[in-house]
Design an enzyme around this catalytic site. Structure first.
Site, PDB file in Angstrom:
ATOM      1  N   ASP A   1      -5.845  -7.473  -0.394  1.00 37.27           N
ATOM      2  CA  ASP A   1      -4.454  -7.547  -0.832  1.00 37.27           C
ATOM      3  C   ASP A   1      -4.282  -8.554  -1.970  1.00 37.27           C
ATOM      4  O   ASP A   1      -3.496  -8.321  -2.898  1.00 37.27           O
ATOM      5  CB  ASP A   1      -3.548  -7.927   0.337  1.00 37.27           C
TER       6      ASP A   1
ATOM      7  N   LYS B   1       5.825   8.225   6.424  1.00 39.65           N
ATOM      8  CA  LYS B   1       5.735   7.478   7.681  1.00 39.65           C
ATOM      9  C   LYS B   1       7.089   6.898   8.078  1.00 39.65           C
ATOM     10  O   LYS B   1       7.981   6.710   7.234  1.00 39.65           O
ATOM     11  CB  LYS B   1       4.687   6.375   7.576  1.00 39.65           C
TER      12      LYS B   1
ATOM     13  N   TYR C   1       3.883   2.301  13.088  1.00 35.95           N
ATOM     14  CA  TYR C   1       4.162   3.300  12.063  1.00 35.95           C
ATOM     15  C   TYR C   1       3.644   4.660  12.496  1.00 35.95           C
ATOM     16  O   TYR C   1       2.531   4.825  12.951  1.00 35.95           O
ATOM     17  CB  TYR C   1       3.635   2.896  10.683  1.00 35.95           C
TER      18      TYR C   1
ATOM     19  N   HIS D   1       0.836  -1.187   0.000  1.00 40.33           N
ATOM     20  CA  HIS D   1       0.000   0.000   0.000  1.00 40.33           C
ATOM     21  C   HIS D   1       0.880   1.249   0.000  1.00 40.33           C
ATOM     22  O   HIS D   1       1.818   1.337   0.775  1.00 40.33           O
ATOM     23  CB  HIS D   1      -0.883   0.063   1.255  1.00 40.33           C
TER      24      HIS D   1
END
Length: 462
Positions: free
Chosen positions: A170, A72, A129, A66
């Site tokens: 996914d 991040k 994250y 993604h």
């Protein structure tokens, strides 16, 4: 114990960080994000606002790939993962892959548009994250994805994907050939209706251009209502530039509202939304006693307009991501000195023109090209002078060139002093010397063209 260090990778902007993990009989401790130390080592000061943790009970859980519309910092709190990152930004490195096994001793900085995926290698893995935008359901519309099993990516997953736990989403993500690249954050042009704004619209055809009706810097409510979040660069070509009117009671308030209060609001927005702010400055921030002004000359404005521009520059300079582009004697599409002189020449008028103010013209298409060079070329942030190059001239010199180009004798232009020209008029004080040193921007690879040459081209189009 590992020495804190930051390493580049094959994906531009993707950085691997060796963290300083210290342990004893009780366990270990690490500074997962330490702004001062990490930015000193080259990590962007990315302004995180939210921390998320993904707990994975079993080995083999696989998440990704993604790419989200924010930056991040990913790391592992406990356990180990195999991480995979894919560049999903348009450009030469689209589809580039970096993989690495990481545990608590490693973190990875993932810039906007780089796809992020991981596979857990141990049960009970906690993956953290830190992101610099707040997650929202609406933000998911701007994600982009690629299938973790794509053969062209050739990611060597330690645990084969057919033995792993993946989400249905996914599994359904597109192969790289069908993946949609994440577009960069767009540029916003403020003050798009002016001479420079017109040139910027031509130089940046994909930019969002707004005039005073959409964003009025002199109106706090207008600025507060404007959504700056989508933009990566904001070029402020708006200003109160009525130099003489700024010396009046109403004009003084208008100049401060647009050039200082409005700019302060842009600075706050830039800090909040992490966009690069490009501010257009002026030779009027100086008193003109220096014949050639370098970028680091202290401010010494003579009048209200110069005072407000200097105050705006000082505000913008507080931002880590800024360009202050200082210019002089601007000529573009619209009312300006050259057009006025051409009109006088065509009508047979023989004017008196000031011959004791010295400087260089700046043509707006050159100014716009220089701004694009700074922003797109990765030039270090800061202040840059930008005008035409070539000889320093007076207004009378330029007027004579205009008259000659229009087929009129140059000697019908009479040189007058500033004092004589201003007699009986309410004029703001002007710097005697306005020429700007150009060494700094030339050193970046941008070479301004000769003023007289550009003037001839401009006149040929009138």
């Amino acid at each position: 114990m590992t020495e804190l260090a930051v390493h580049r990778t094959a994906i531009p902007g993707l950085l691997v960080i060796d963290l300083d993990v210290r342990g004893d009989n009780r366990g270990w401790f690490k500074e997962n994000w330490q702004r001062a130390k990490l930015t000193a080592l080259g990590l962007p000061d990315f302004g995180p606002v939210q921390n998320n943790v993904s707990y994975n009970a079993a080995a083999g859980v696989t998440r990704g790939v993604h790419a989200e519309p924010w930056d991040k910092l990913v790391s592992v709190a406990t356990g180990r993962i195999f991480g995979a990152w894919v560049d999903l930004r348009p450009g030469e490195t689209f589809g580039a892959v970096v993989t690495r096994e990481i545990g608590p001793e490693t973190a990875v900085y993932v810039p906007r548009g780089v796809g992020n995926a991981f596979q857990t290698l141990e049960p009970g893995t906690a993956y953290s994250y830190l992101v610099n935008d707040h997650w929202s359901l609406a933000a998911k519309d701007s994600y982009t994805f690629v299938n973790a099993a794509d053969e062209t990516l050739a990611i060597d997953w330690p645990i084969p994907l057919d033995r792993c736990e993946l989400s249905d989403a996914d599994k359904a993500h597109p192969r790289l050939a069908d993946a949609v690249p994440m577009r960069p954050r767009p540029t916003l042009i403020v003050g798009a209706g002016g001479q420079l704004g017109t040139a910027l619209r031509a130089a940046l055809p994909d930019a969002v251009a707004v005039g005073r009706a959409e964003l009025d810097l002199a109106d706090p409510a207008s600025v507060a209502a404007f959504d700056f979040a989508p933009f990566g660069v904001v070029v402020n070509a708006a200003a109160h530039t009525k130099v003489d009117a700024a010396e009046t009671a109403d004009g003084r308030r208008d100049a401060w509202a647009a050039n200082v209060t409005g700019v302060a609001a842009l600075v706050r927005a830039a800090a909040e939304h992490r966009f690069t702010l490009v501010q257009i400055s002026s030779d009027y921030v100086f008193d003109g006693t220096t014949e050639l002004h370098p970028e680091d000359e202290p401010f010494s404005p003579l009048g209200v307009y110069g005072q407000t521009k200097a105050a705006g520059d000082a505000l913008v300079a507080t931002l880590p991501r800024h360009y202050i582009v200082r210019t002089s004697w601007v000529i573009g599409e619209g009312h300006n000195f050259v057009r006025t002189m051409a009109s006088l020449a065509d009508r047979g008028i023989e004017p008196g023109v000031v011959d004791d103010q010295f400087g260089r013209l700046t043509f707006t298409d050159d100014l716009a090209a220089g701004i694009v060079h700074l922003v797109a070329g990765g030039v270090p942030f800061g202040t840059y002078n930008l005008s035409s190059d070539g000889p320093v001239q007076t207004w009378a010199d330029i007027a004579r060139e205009v008259f000659a180009a229009r087929g009129r004798p140059a000697n019908v232009v009479t040189g007058v002093t500033s004092e004589a020209y201003g007699a009986g008029k309410s004029l703001a004080p002007r710097p005697r010397h306005s020429a700007l040193a150009l060494d700094k921007i030339i050193a970046t690879g941008f070479r301004p063209r000769s003023g007289p040459e550009r003037l001839r081209e401009y006149l040929a189009r009138l």
